[in-house]
Design a protein around this motif. Sequence first.
Motif, PDB file in Angstrom:
ATOM      1  N   VAL A 256      -0.975 -20.763 130.934  1.00 20.83           N
ATOM      2  CA  VAL A 256      -1.719 -20.351 129.589  1.00 20.83           C
ATOM      3  C   VAL A 256      -1.289 -18.886 129.430  1.00 20.83           C
ATOM      4  O   VAL A 256      -1.125 -18.680 128.241  1.00 20.83           O
ATOM      5  CB  VAL A 256      -3.332 -20.655 129.968  1.00 20.83           C
ATOM      6  CG1 VAL A 256      -3.996 -19.879 128.859  1.00 20.83           C
ATOM      7  CG2 VAL A 256      -3.568 -22.048 130.289  1.00 20.83           C
TER       8      VAL A 256
ATOM      9  N   ALA B 203      -5.649 -19.087 123.424  1.00 19.41           N
ATOM     10  CA  ALA B 203      -5.855 -19.260 124.801  1.00 19.41           C
ATOM     11  C   ALA B 203      -6.916 -20.283 125.115  1.00 19.41           C
ATOM     12  O   ALA B 203      -6.793 -21.291 125.968  1.00 19.41           O
ATOM     13  CB  ALA B 203      -6.219 -17.975 125.476  1.00 19.41           C
TER      14      ALA B 203
ATOM     15  N   ARG C 134      -5.642 -23.776 124.381  1.00 22.28           N
ATOM     16  CA  ARG C 134      -4.538 -24.228 125.527  1.00 22.28           C
ATOM     17  C   ARG C 134      -4.977 -24.518 126.827  1.00 22.28           C
ATOM     18  O   ARG C 134      -4.767 -25.504 127.405  1.00 22.28           O
ATOM     19  CB  ARG C 134      -3.368 -23.304 125.805  1.00 22.28           C
ATOM     20  CG  ARG C 134      -2.670 -23.083 124.379  1.00 22.28           C
ATOM     21  CD  ARG C 134      -1.962 -24.214 123.692  1.00 22.28           C
ATOM     22  NE  ARG C 134      -1.102 -24.775 124.998  1.00 22.28           N
ATOM     23  CZ  ARG C 134      -1.298 -26.098 124.964  1.00 22.28           C
ATOM     24  NH1 ARG C 134      -1.889 -27.108 124.076  1.00 22.28           N
ATOM     25  NH2 ARG C 134      -0.326 -26.871 126.021  1.00 22.28           N
ATOM     26  N   ALA C 135      -6.157 -23.835 127.262  1.00 16.29           N
ATOM     27  CA  ALA C 135      -6.779 -24.038 128.545  1.00 16.29           C
ATOM     28  C   ALA C 135      -7.516 -25.471 128.361  1.00 16.29           C
ATOM     29  O   ALA C 135      -7.257 -26.353 129.305  1.00 16.29           O
ATOM     30  CB  ALA C 135      -7.636 -22.933 128.827  1.00 16.29           C
TER      31      ALA C 135
END
Length: 219
Positions: free
Chosen positions: A130, A152, A155-156
């Motif tokens: 990430v 972020a 994406r996590a």
Amino acid sequence: MEAAMNQAVGSVYVLESMKLARDRTWEAVGQIRERIEPGMLESQARAECTRLLTQLGMDRIWHPVLVRFGENTLKTFKQPSAGDPRLKEDDIYFVDLGVVWNRHEGDAGATFVVGDDVDMKACADAAKTVFAEVEQHWRSSGAGGKALYDFAEERASALGWRLNLDIKGHRVSDFPHAIYKAGDLGDFADCPDAGLWILEIQLAHPTRPFGAFYEDLLV
């Protein structure tokens, strides 16, 4: 004007010195990894970090040495560890070092796994992944700090992890950066300049009591 003030630096700041401080701090993280082993108490690991940094010739520590074992990997920087856990044979831990070298602030953190726990290894890898994706997004898009943390979180979640948004990055520079009062990267609307900001990623496993942490200088 506000963005310029938030990215102000002191009289001795040099980008190449920031890169050197970053490299020296990562060297220390790598060396302390070789010294932490199952059976060690969290407090012993912190003390070993301090001994190592002294041996390596640091100017000083600019933020407290942080080592988290097991469930304490879910704790934020300002939260105290729960007890003084001993590292197990199958366990996860992270190291976060903030060190001044040649009057410039290094800050690096990474997560490591001992043993064969597949979920722990995946979590540690995901924190680094990430980070890399957000760093690349910063390079390619010119996104501001808040937008970087929105990315972020996306994406996590896509990778199956929870992002801890209480950890949102911060300023560094020639010591002491704190006089510039810049706030968190995740609250900074503009695109962060290279060599001034630490991007922090802290993930949590969706069901098990551990997480992972990775941070580095955006440069």
